[in-house]
Design a protein around this motif. Structure first.
Motif, PDB file in Angstrom:
ATOM      1  N   GLN A  10       0.819  -1.206   0.000  1.00  0.00           N
ATOM      2  CA  GLN A  10       0.000   0.000   0.000  1.00  0.00           C
ATOM      3  C   GLN A  10       0.855   1.259   0.000  1.00  0.00           C
ATOM      4  O   GLN A  10       0.548   2.238  -0.657  1.00  0.00           O
ATOM      5  CB  GLN A  10      -0.934  -0.021   1.199  1.00  0.00           C
ATOM      6  N   THR A  11       1.955   1.231   0.744  1.00  0.00           N
ATOM      7  CA  THR A  11       2.889   2.362   0.738  1.00  0.00           C
ATOM      8  C   THR A  11       4.283   1.839   0.405  1.00  0.00           C
ATOM      9  O   THR A  11       4.696   0.800   0.896  1.00  0.00           O
ATOM     10  CB  THR A  11       2.931   3.082   2.098  1.00  0.00           C
ATOM     11  N   LEU A  12       4.967   2.569  -0.439  1.00  0.00           N
ATOM     12  CA  LEU A  12       6.334   2.229  -0.821  1.00  0.00           C
ATOM     13  C   LEU A  12       7.288   3.208  -0.152  1.00  0.00           C
ATOM     14  O   LEU A  12       6.905   4.330   0.177  1.00  0.00           O
ATOM     15  CB  LEU A  12       6.493   2.313  -2.342  1.00  0.00           C
ATOM     16  N   PRO A  13       8.542   2.809   0.021  1.00  0.00           N
ATOM     17  CA  PRO A  13       9.539   3.745   0.584  1.00  0.00           C
ATOM     18  C   PRO A  13       9.689   4.969  -0.316  1.00  0.00           C
ATOM     19  O   PRO A  13       9.340   4.923  -1.501  1.00  0.00           O
ATOM     20  CB  PRO A  13      10.827   2.919   0.592  1.00  0.00           C
ATOM     21  N   ASP A  14      10.263   6.031   0.220  1.00  0.00           N
ATOM     22  CA  ASP A  14      10.408   7.263  -0.560  1.00  0.00           C
ATOM     23  C   ASP A  14      11.370   7.128  -1.736  1.00  0.00           C
ATOM     24  O   ASP A  14      11.392   7.978  -2.616  1.00  0.00           O
ATOM     25  CB  ASP A  14      10.796   8.441   0.335  1.00  0.00           C
ATOM     26  N   TRP A  15      12.134   6.067  -1.789  1.00  0.00           N
ATOM     27  CA  TRP A  15      13.055   5.862  -2.907  1.00  0.00           C
ATOM     28  C   TRP A  15      12.456   4.967  -3.993  1.00  0.00           C
ATOM     29  O   TRP A  15      13.119   4.638  -4.976  1.00  0.00           O
ATOM     30  CB  TRP A  15      14.391   5.286  -2.429  1.00  0.00           C
ATOM     31  N   ALA A  16      11.169   4.596  -3.860  1.00  0.00           N
ATOM     32  CA  ALA A  16      10.471   3.773  -4.852  1.00  0.00           C
ATOM     33  C   ALA A  16       9.213   4.513  -5.325  1.00  0.00           C
ATOM     34  O   ALA A  16       8.426   4.986  -4.517  1.00  0.00           O
ATOM     35  CB  ALA A  16      10.092   2.430  -4.248  1.00  0.00           C
ATOM     36  N   THR A  17       9.053   4.615  -6.643  1.00  0.00           N
ATOM     37  CA  THR A  17       7.926   5.341  -7.224  1.00  0.00           C
ATOM     38  C   THR A  17       7.260   4.493  -8.302  1.00  0.00           C
ATOM     39  O   THR A  17       7.946   3.917  -9.150  1.00  0.00           O
ATOM     40  CB  THR A  17       8.417   6.649  -7.880  1.00  0.00           C
ATOM     41  N   VAL A  18       5.929   4.429  -8.286  1.00  0.00           N
ATOM     42  CA  VAL A  18       5.196   3.742  -9.354  1.00  0.00           C
ATOM     43  C   VAL A  18       5.215   4.656 -10.569  1.00  0.00           C
ATOM     44  O   VAL A  18       4.759   5.796 -10.517  1.00  0.00           O
ATOM     45  CB  VAL A  18       3.749   3.420  -8.931  1.00  0.00           C
ATOM     46  N   VAL A  19       5.767   4.156 -11.680  1.00  0.00           N
ATOM     47  CA  VAL A  19       5.873   4.929 -12.909  1.00  0.00           C
ATOM     48  C   VAL A  19       4.629   4.721 -13.762  1.00  0.00           C
ATOM     49  O   VAL A  19       4.030   5.673 -14.249  1.00  0.00           O
ATOM     50  CB  VAL A  19       7.147   4.547 -13.704  1.00  0.00           C
ATOM     51  N   ILE A  28       7.868   0.017 -11.379  1.00  0.00           N
ATOM     52  CA  ILE A  28       8.353   0.759 -10.217  1.00  0.00           C
ATOM     53  C   ILE A  28       9.780   1.216 -10.479  1.00  0.00           C
ATOM     54  O   ILE A  28      10.645   0.402 -10.819  1.00  0.00           O
ATOM     55  CB  ILE A  28       8.308  -0.116  -8.950  1.00  0.00           C
ATOM     56  N   GLU A  29      10.015   2.504 -10.331  1.00  0.00           N
ATOM     57  CA  GLU A  29      11.352   3.074 -10.480  1.00  0.00           C
ATOM     58  C   GLU A  29      11.991   3.150  -9.101  1.00  0.00           C
ATOM     59  O   GLU A  29      11.406   3.678  -8.157  1.00  0.00           O
ATOM     60  CB  GLU A  29      11.264   4.467 -11.095  1.00  0.00           C
ATOM     61  N   ILE A  30      13.203   2.607  -8.987  1.00  0.00           N
ATOM     62  CA  ILE A  30      13.946   2.616  -7.728  1.00  0.00           C
ATOM     63  C   ILE A  30      15.105   3.601  -7.861  1.00  0.00           C
ATOM     64  O   ILE A  30      15.897   3.508  -8.793  1.00  0.00           O
ATOM     65  CB  ILE A  30      14.519   1.215  -7.404  1.00  0.00           C
ATOM     66  N   ASN A  31      15.200   4.528  -6.923  1.00  0.00           N
ATOM     67  CA  ASN A  31      16.358   5.423  -6.862  1.00  0.00           C
ATOM     68  C   ASN A  31      17.463   4.646  -6.147  1.00  0.00           C
ATOM     69  O   ASN A  31      17.564   4.682  -4.920  1.00  0.00           O
ATOM     70  CB  ASN A  31      16.002   6.713  -6.122  1.00  0.00           C
ATOM     71  N   ASP A  32      18.274   3.943  -6.915  1.00  0.00           N
ATOM     72  CA  ASP A  32      19.275   3.054  -6.312  1.00  0.00           C
ATOM     73  C   ASP A  32      20.462   3.789  -5.710  1.00  0.00           C
ATOM     74  O   ASP A  32      21.347   3.173  -5.129  1.00  0.00           O
ATOM     75  CB  ASP A  32      19.725   1.982  -7.293  1.00  0.00           C
ATOM     76  N   GLU A  33      20.479   5.113  -5.801  1.00  0.00           N
ATOM     77  CA  GLU A  33      21.530   5.889  -5.155  1.00  0.00           C
ATOM     78  C   GLU A  33      21.079   6.447  -3.810  1.00  0.00           C
ATOM     79  O   GLU A  33      21.888   7.015  -3.072  1.00  0.00           O
ATOM     80  CB  GLU A  33      21.986   7.019  -6.074  1.00  0.00           C
ATOM     81  N   HIS A  34      19.814   6.289  -3.468  1.00  0.00           N
ATOM     82  CA  HIS A  34      19.276   6.804  -2.208  1.00  0.00           C
ATOM     83  C   HIS A  34      19.942   6.062  -1.043  1.00  0.00           C
ATOM     84  O   HIS A  34      20.059   4.844  -1.054  1.00  0.00           O
ATOM     85  CB  HIS A  34      17.765   6.603  -2.173  1.00  0.00           C
ATOM     86  N   PRO A  35      20.393   6.786  -0.013  1.00  0.00           N
ATOM     87  CA  PRO A  35      21.082   6.144   1.117  1.00  0.00           C
ATOM     88  C   PRO A  35      20.251   5.059   1.812  1.00  0.00           C
ATOM     89  O   PRO A  35      20.803   4.041   2.230  1.00  0.00           O
ATOM     90  CB  PRO A  35      21.373   7.301   2.078  1.00  0.00           C
ATOM     91  N   ASN A  36      18.946   5.257   1.923  1.00  0.00           N
ATOM     92  CA  ASN A  36      18.112   4.243   2.578  1.00  0.00           C
ATOM     93  C   ASN A  36      18.029   2.966   1.760  1.00  0.00           C
ATOM     94  O   ASN A  36      17.978   1.859   2.300  1.00  0.00           O
ATOM     95  CB  ASN A  36      16.711   4.787   2.859  1.00  0.00           C
ATOM     96  N   PHE A  37      18.026   3.100   0.429  1.00  0.00           N
ATOM     97  CA  PHE A  37      18.035   1.918  -0.432  1.00  0.00           C
ATOM     98  C   PHE A  37      19.373   1.197  -0.311  1.00  0.00           C
ATOM     99  O   PHE A  37      19.420  -0.033  -0.212  1.00  0.00           O
ATOM    100  CB  PHE A  37      17.750   2.292  -1.885  1.00  0.00           C
ATOM    101  N   GLN A  38      20.456   1.956  -0.300  1.00  0.00           N
ATOM    102  CA  GLN A  38      21.788   1.355  -0.158  1.00  0.00           C
ATOM    103  C   GLN A  38      21.904   0.615   1.172  1.00  0.00           C
ATOM    104  O   GLN A  38      22.477  -0.473   1.235  1.00  0.00           O
ATOM    105  CB  GLN A  38      22.875   2.425  -0.296  1.00  0.00           C
TER     106      GLN A  38
END
Length: 91
Positions: A10-19, A28-38
């Motif tokens: 229902q909710t995704l982390p702030d580094w994941a966005t439904v495109v 889903i686009e993942i910001n793979d440089e985001h510190p929380n994702f790393q």
């Protein structure tokens, strides 16, 4: 990096966005440089093949609360991350 999923949390982390969203597929686009994702990748790292440290796609999807689309039709990653960084592998 992009994920293709049949279902998402229902909710995704702030580094994941439904495109895009269709009746049976979420892109889903993942910001793979985001510190929380790393940090998440570091937490999930295991030996995925002899001598290769990485993250299993099923572990990442489970943590995100998503069900990946047919792995035979879609790649989890558009391209592996640069050498020396964490790699993801579907299993």
């Amino acid at each position: 990096m992009k994920l293709y999923a049949k279902t998402i949390a229902q909710t995704l982390p702030d580094w994941a966005t439904v495109v895009t969203k269709s009746a049976d597929l979420f892109e889903i686009e993942i910001n793979d440089e985001h510190p929380n994702f790393q940090s998440l990748l570091e937490e999930l790292e295991t030996e995925i093949e002899p001598g290769t440290i990485g993250v299993k796609a099923e572990d990442l999807c489970s943590r995100l609360g998503i069900e990946m689309s047919n792995p035979n039709l879609w790649q989890l990653l558009e391209q592996a991350q640069t050498p020396g960084q964490t790699h993801l592998k579907y299993s």
